[in-house]
Design a protein around this motif. Structure first.
Motif, PDB file in Angstrom:
ATOM      1  N   SER A 280       0.771  -1.440  -0.170  1.00  0.00           N
ATOM      2  CA  SER A 280       0.052   0.013  -0.103  1.00  0.00           C
ATOM      3  C   SER A 280       0.786   1.269   0.017  1.00  0.00           C
ATOM      4  O   SER A 280       0.563   2.244  -0.561  1.00  0.00           O
TER       5      SER A 280
ATOM      6  N   GLU B 188      -9.484  -1.300   2.179  1.00  0.00           N
ATOM      7  CA  GLU B 188      -8.729  -1.832   3.477  1.00  0.00           C
ATOM      8  C   GLU B 188      -8.534  -0.746   4.807  1.00  0.00           C
ATOM      9  O   GLU B 188      -8.706  -0.955   5.921  1.00  0.00           O
ATOM     10  N   GLU B 189      -8.517   0.491   4.294  1.00  0.00           N
ATOM     11  CA  GLU B 189      -8.314   1.493   5.025  1.00  0.00           C
ATOM     12  C   GLU B 189      -9.140   2.779   4.937  1.00  0.00           C
ATOM     13  O   GLU B 189      -9.696   2.905   3.644  1.00  0.00           O
TER      14      GLU B 189
ATOM     15  N   ASP C 133      -6.848  -1.208  -3.827  1.00  0.00           N
ATOM     16  CA  ASP C 133      -6.060  -1.888  -2.762  1.00  0.00           C
ATOM     17  C   ASP C 133      -7.197  -2.464  -1.768  1.00  0.00           C
ATOM     18  O   ASP C 133      -7.932  -1.913  -1.085  1.00  0.00           O
TER      19      ASP C 133
HETATM   20 MG    MG Z   1      -2.132  -2.712   2.510  1.00  0.00          MG
END
Ligand code: MG
Ligand code: TYD
Length: 452
Positions: A105, A125-126, A171
């Motif tokens: 990432s 993911e974030e 991602d």
């Molecule tokens: Mg990552």
């Protein structure tokens, strides 16, 4: 109500079955077949069927195909560009795999922040805030990067249509899910479907897409092997998490070679490109130590000086230990046998440890001579002059064999201030006016004469 359609997939290799069975017939794994709900409307398109412009491609003479469009996008990152083969190709799909926490990432966010093109970074993911925090550490003033946190492909495509980015980063592929498939995100059928939609989008709009992929514990990219066949380029980001160096290599590349290597250093403010790796791979030390030798290798197109360390000591237990890090252990055994037979060194009762510093793995045969020199140096406890380096292959009869592109290696060694390079007598060298001394040797005994 429409009947729910299900299929069985092997979670290991992605093979499809009509009914459950205990063992997958294609990869022979037990208990990996699971039921997944799939429900496909007639059309799964990256755009909704109504807004899709139907284009039919016609055959063209190869000379008529306009190749100017193939000009590559400059990713503003020397190492990344080189591994891709000179930049990103329009409409290509690139998959970046690597262990958790290795920096996938970070790498792609850093590239997205540096790009001059309008970039969309989609993260499943974030959160946007978390990405912002990370971005502030890496590169606080970027004006072309948009962040989207979304996992549904249909919504992502809606945003893409509105934003029209030049590059899309996802991602990760395992967090995406498509409406056309009902199984959960990360399952084989979801990964396949989401990738297919992204490929369609990339090819139809000529927008390059970068995907992050998780890997399983045995080092393969999670999901069906088919995923690697579907994308154009598969990159692997690797390295020891305890070391600061990270290596980017291409496992598959439809638009370039696969033997280029990118090296990065993980710092507090992101990844730094290491454009002159030789300097960092040779450890700095006070005085000369026995057991160290420098090899002049080539990775891809780039010469690389690396340090080989050997430790030879008397075996404490009955069976001597042989261990190699970053070097083929079988090849080490072969070199030890050659030393024993051709040069008369009694290494049979000794432990031999070999290490390539910097945590990288080399398979260039030209490293053989440096390995032999390091072993001899440790065995005799005589330090080699730190200005010596080596580039040759060692054959079974103890002959020193020529290696490819020896001139490039010699020039790199000269540039880094080495005084002498040992190469095979059978290498044809046309270099003139070199400051570095080119020591030609033909047998392993010659080397012994020079070193001990
Ligand atoms: Mg990552
Ligand atoms: P990350 O990119 O989250 O890994 P991945 O996406 O492959 O799982 O990288 C996380 C690691 O990188 C984390 O252990 C901390 C380290 N790191 C730095 O050392 N410096 C930095 O500037 C950043 C952003 C991360």
């Amino acid at each position: 109500m429409a009947k729910v359609k299900t299929t069985f997939f092997c979670q290991n290799c992605g093979s499809q079955y009509a009914k459950w069975q205990g063992q997958c017939t294609s990869c022979k794994e037990w208990n990996t077949i699971a039921e997944e709900v799939i429900q496909k409307p007639e059309k799964s398109d990256w755009k909704t069927p109504t807004s899709a412009t139907k284009r039919v491609s016609k055959p063209l003479l190869i000379n008529e195909i306009d190749s100017s469009q193939e000009a590559r996008l400059n990713m503003q990152d020397g190492e990344f560009n080189r591994v891709l083969g000179g930049g990103m190709v329009h409409g290509s799909l690139t998959l970046l795999g690597g262990e958790p926490g290795i920096g996938k990432s970070t790498l792609l966010l850093q590239i997205a922040l540096k790009l001059q093109y309008k970039t969309l970074y989609v993260s499943g993911e974030e959160s946007q805030k978390q990405i912002k925090m990370r971005a502030e550490r890496i590169n606080p003033n970027s004006s072309n990067c948009y962040i989207l946190t979304e996992t549904k492909t249909q919504n992502i495509f809606k945003q893409i249509e509105a934003l029209e980015p030049d590059i899309v980063v996802i991602d990760s592929i395992q967090t995406l899910h498509s409406d056309y498939i009902e199984s959960s995100a990360g399952s084989i059928s979801q990964i396949k479907e989401c990738t297919t939609e992204l490929i369609k989008f990339a090819k139809e709009t000529s927008t390059p897409v970068l995907l992050i992929g998780h890997i399983t514990k045995d080092g393969n990219i999670a999901g069906p092997k088919i995923l690697e066949h579907m994308v154009d380029t598969v990159l692997q980001f690797e390295g020891d998490r305890n070391h600061v160096f990270r290596i980017l290599r291409a496992n598959k590349n439809r638009f370039g070679s696969t033997n280029e290597l990118g090296i990065y250093e993980m710092q507090g403010s992101g990844l730094r490109e290491v454009s002159n790796p030789s300097e960092i791979l040779i450890s700095e030390k006070d005085g000369e130590l026995s057991g160290n030798a420098i090899a002049a290798t080539i990775e891809g197109l780039r010469p690389l000086m690396i340090e080989v360390q050997a430790l030879v000591s008397t075996a404490v237990y009955g069976t001597p230990q042989r261990s190699a890090t970053g070097f083929n252990a079988k090849r080490l055994n072969m070199l030890l046998a050659v030393l024993e037979k051709r040069a008369g060194f009694r290494l049979g009762a000794k432990d031999v440890f070999l290490n390539i510093t910097g945590g990288i793995t080399v398979d260039d045969p030209a490293i053989d001579l440096a390995v032999v020199a390091a072993i001899l140096s440790s065995n005799e406890d005589v330090a080699l002059p730190s200005t010596y380096c080596f580039a040759a292959e060692v054959g079974l009869s103890g002959e020193i064999r020529p290696v490819q592109r020896v001139e490039q290696r010699i020039l790199e060694a000269e540039k880094l201030g080495f005084s002498t390079i040992f190469v095979s007598k059978y290498n044809k060298i046309a270099l003139k006016n070199t400051v570095i001394k080119i020591q030609l040797i033909s047998k392993i005994e010659d080397l012994v004469g020079f070193l001990v």
